[in-house]
Motif scaffolding. Structure first.
Motif, PDB file in Angstrom:
ATOM      1  N   GLN A 168     -13.529  57.794  57.339  1.00 26.61           N
ATOM      2  CA  GLN A 168     -12.382  56.993  57.777  1.00 26.61           C
ATOM      3  C   GLN A 168     -12.153  55.798  56.850  1.00 26.61           C
ATOM      4  N   LEU A 169     -13.226  55.115  56.513  1.00 23.83           N
ATOM      5  CA  LEU A 169     -13.106  53.978  55.603  1.00 23.83           C
ATOM      6  C   LEU A 169     -12.579  54.425  54.245  1.00 23.83           C
ATOM      7  N   SER A 170     -13.118  55.523  53.770  1.00 20.74           N
ATOM      8  CA  SER A 170     -12.717  56.052  52.466  1.00 20.74           C
ATOM      9  C   SER A 170     -11.238  56.398  52.440  1.00 20.74           C
ATOM     10  N   GLN A 171     -10.762  57.029  53.497  1.00 24.07           N
ATOM     11  CA  GLN A 171      -9.339  57.373  53.574  1.00 24.07           C
ATOM     12  C   GLN A 171      -8.463  56.121  53.576  1.00 24.07           C
ATOM     13  N   GLY A 172      -8.880  55.118  54.318  1.00 24.33           N
ATOM     14  CA  GLY A 172      -8.123  53.861  54.360  1.00 24.33           C
ATOM     15  C   GLY A 172      -8.089  53.191  52.994  1.00 24.33           C
ATOM     16  N   TRP A 173      -9.241  53.127  52.354  1.00 21.06           N
ATOM     17  CA  TRP A 173      -9.307  52.528  51.026  1.00 21.06           C
ATOM     18  C   TRP A 173      -8.490  53.321  50.013  1.00 21.06           C
ATOM     19  N   GLN A 174      -8.548  54.659  50.126  1.00 22.20           N
ATOM     20  CA  GLN A 174      -7.788  55.490  49.191  1.00 22.20           C
ATOM     21  C   GLN A 174      -6.290  55.261  49.363  1.00 22.20           C
ATOM     22  N   LYS A 175      -5.850  55.076  50.598  1.00 22.37           N
ATOM     23  CA  LYS A 175      -4.424  54.775  50.844  1.00 22.37           C
ATOM     24  C   LYS A 175      -4.028  53.461  50.178  1.00 22.37           C
ATOM     25  N   GLU A 176      -4.904  52.476  50.256  1.00 23.94           N
ATOM     26  CA  GLU A 176      -4.629  51.186  49.613  1.00 23.94           C
ATOM     27  C   GLU A 176      -4.538  51.345  48.091  1.00 23.94           C
ATOM     28  N   VAL A 177      -5.473  52.110  47.518  1.00 24.78           N
ATOM     29  CA  VAL A 177      -5.457  52.360  46.071  1.00 24.78           C
ATOM     30  C   VAL A 177      -4.177  53.097  45.686  1.00 24.78           C
ATOM     31  N   ASP A 178      -3.823  54.113  46.472  1.00 22.37           N
ATOM     32  CA  ASP A 178      -2.604  54.880  46.198  1.00 22.37           C
ATOM     33  C   ASP A 178      -1.364  53.985  46.275  1.00 22.37           C
ATOM     34  N   ALA A 179      -1.335  53.066  47.246  1.00 17.68           N
ATOM     35  CA  ALA A 179      -0.191  52.154  47.389  1.00 17.68           C
ATOM     36  C   ALA A 179      -0.068  51.242  46.171  1.00 17.68           C
ATOM     37  N   LYS A 180      -1.200  50.758  45.674  1.00 18.48           N
ATOM     38  CA  LYS A 180      -1.179  49.898  44.484  1.00 18.48           C
ATOM     39  C   LYS A 180      -0.700  50.686  43.257  1.00 18.48           C
ATOM     40  N   ASN A 181      -1.148  51.920  43.120  1.00 16.04           N
ATOM     41  CA  ASN A 181      -0.715  52.761  41.996  1.00 16.04           C
ATOM     42  C   ASN A 181       0.780  53.103  42.110  1.00 16.04           C
ATOM     43  N   LYS A 182       1.234  53.332  43.331  1.00 14.39           N
ATOM     44  CA  LYS A 182       2.659  53.631  43.548  1.00 14.39           C
ATOM     45  C   LYS A 182       3.514  52.420  43.178  1.00 14.39           C
ATOM     46  N   GLU A 183       3.015  51.241  43.502  1.00 19.26           N
ATOM     47  CA  GLU A 183       3.739  50.020  43.147  1.00 19.26           C
ATOM     48  C   GLU A 183       3.887  49.911  41.622  1.00 19.26           C
ATOM     49  N   VAL A 184       2.832  50.246  40.896  1.00 16.69           N
ATOM     50  CA  VAL A 184       2.893  50.235  39.425  1.00 16.69           C
ATOM     51  C   VAL A 184       3.906  51.274  38.939  1.00 16.69           C
ATOM     52  N   ASP A 185       3.870  52.463  39.528  1.00 19.92           N
ATOM     53  CA  ASP A 185       4.824  53.524  39.148  1.00 19.92           C
ATOM     54  C   ASP A 185       6.267  53.075  39.387  1.00 19.92           C
ATOM     55  N   ASN A 186       6.502  52.439  40.525  1.00 26.95           N
ATOM     56  CA  ASN A 186       7.850  51.957  40.852  1.00 26.95           C
ATOM     57  C   ASN A 186       8.306  50.883  39.860  1.00 26.95           C
TER      58      ASN A 186
ATOM     59  N   TYR B 244     -17.516  51.272  48.855  1.00 27.82           N
ATOM     60  CA  TYR B 244     -17.795  52.607  49.398  1.00 27.82           C
ATOM     61  C   TYR B 244     -19.290  52.906  49.288  1.00 27.82           C
ATOM     62  N   PHE B 245     -19.861  52.675  48.114  1.00 26.11           N
ATOM     63  CA  PHE B 245     -21.285  52.919  47.880  1.00 26.11           C
ATOM     64  C   PHE B 245     -22.134  52.070  48.827  1.00 26.11           C
ATOM     65  N   LEU B 246     -21.805  50.791  48.929  1.00 27.15           N
ATOM     66  CA  LEU B 246     -22.586  49.879  49.768  1.00 27.15           C
ATOM     67  C   LEU B 246     -22.495  50.249  51.249  1.00 27.15           C
ATOM     68  N   LYS B 247     -21.292  50.618  51.695  1.00 28.68           N
ATOM     69  CA  LYS B 247     -21.123  50.992  53.103  1.00 28.68           C
ATOM     70  C   LYS B 247     -21.872  52.285  53.408  1.00 28.68           C
ATOM     71  N   LYS B 248     -21.803  53.222  52.478  1.00 26.94           N
ATOM     72  CA  LYS B 248     -22.517  54.484  52.663  1.00 26.94           C
ATOM     73  C   LYS B 248     -24.021  54.228  52.750  1.00 26.94           C
ATOM     74  N   GLN B 249     -24.511  53.385  51.874  1.00 27.39           N
ATOM     75  CA  GLN B 249     -25.937  53.048  51.879  1.00 27.39           C
ATOM     76  C   GLN B 249     -26.313  52.344  53.192  1.00 27.39           C
ATOM     77  N   GLU B 250     -25.463  51.437  53.635  1.00 31.31           N
ATOM     78  CA  GLU B 250     -25.723  50.696  54.866  1.00 31.31           C
ATOM     79  C   GLU B 250     -25.802  51.624  56.081  1.00 31.31           C
ATOM     80  N   LEU B 251     -24.939  52.617  56.126  1.00 29.06           N
ATOM     81  CA  LEU B 251     -24.886  53.497  57.296  1.00 29.06           C
ATOM     82  C   LEU B 251     -25.871  54.663  57.226  1.00 29.06           C
TER      83      LEU B 251
END
Length: 183
Positions: free
Chosen positions: A50-68, A113-120
């Protein structure tokens, strides 16, 4: 090369133990199977996904902003002065670097992502390792292998499979399962 080195090490190790004493006991477990049976592991994996999907959406939004920004620049390029072109290209470049940096911060080496995975995951793995240690001591096992790791096991005698004992130690073994390890 790595597998060959591991195999050579195991042969040498086996020879040393064979030579020193015939009473050495070996066993193996399947840690992937054990982790797959643990509710804590499944919950941790779900939370990480779930965290990964949320973070990936944020990354995708930033990349889309650059594309626009790039598309807008290309559409207006003929109308811009040289100074305006430089400013826009600098802004696009800065935004692109910010997007890359954010992606590295999240998914890069030792990122969130790495740190959260390690923590959990680490507490769950520690619990399994503690159970393996208890089973190994109780069954007088000198060496316990994990067949789900990089170790290549060409043949395994089910009498030496201690996966069920570790599940039992963790309290998640199937009560109807009959452990055929006669010890």
């Amino acid at each position: 090369m790595k597998k060959l080195a591991i195999q050579a090490f195991l042969v040498v190790l086996a020879c040393v133990f064979w030579h020193d004493s015939y009473a050495q006991k070996f066993g193996y477990i399947d840690s992937k199977f054990i982790l797959g049976q643990m509710k804590e592991y499944k919950q941790a994996q779900s939370e990480i996904a779930q965290l990964s999907q949320g973070w990936q959406k944020e990354v995708d939004a930033k990349n889309k902003e650059v594309d626009n920004m790039e598309k807008a620049y290309l559409a207006e390029e003929v109308l811009l002065t040289d100074e305006m072109k430089k400013e826009r290209l600098a802004a696009i470049s800065k935004k692109r670097e910010e997007a890359r940096e954010y992606q590295r911060k999240i998914f890069g080496f030792e990122g969130l992502y790495f740190l959260k995975k390690q923590e959990l995951i680490k507490p769950v793995q520690d619990k399994v390792f503690d159970a393996v240690e208890k089973v190994s001591k109780a069954k007088k096992i000198q060496i316990m292998f994990d067949k789900s790791g990089e170790l290549v096991m060409i043949y395994t005698d089910p009498r030496h499979d201690y996966t069920d004992f570790v599940l039992e130690e963790l309290g998640i073994g199937n009560k109807d399962d009959v452990i055929d390890n006669k010890r």
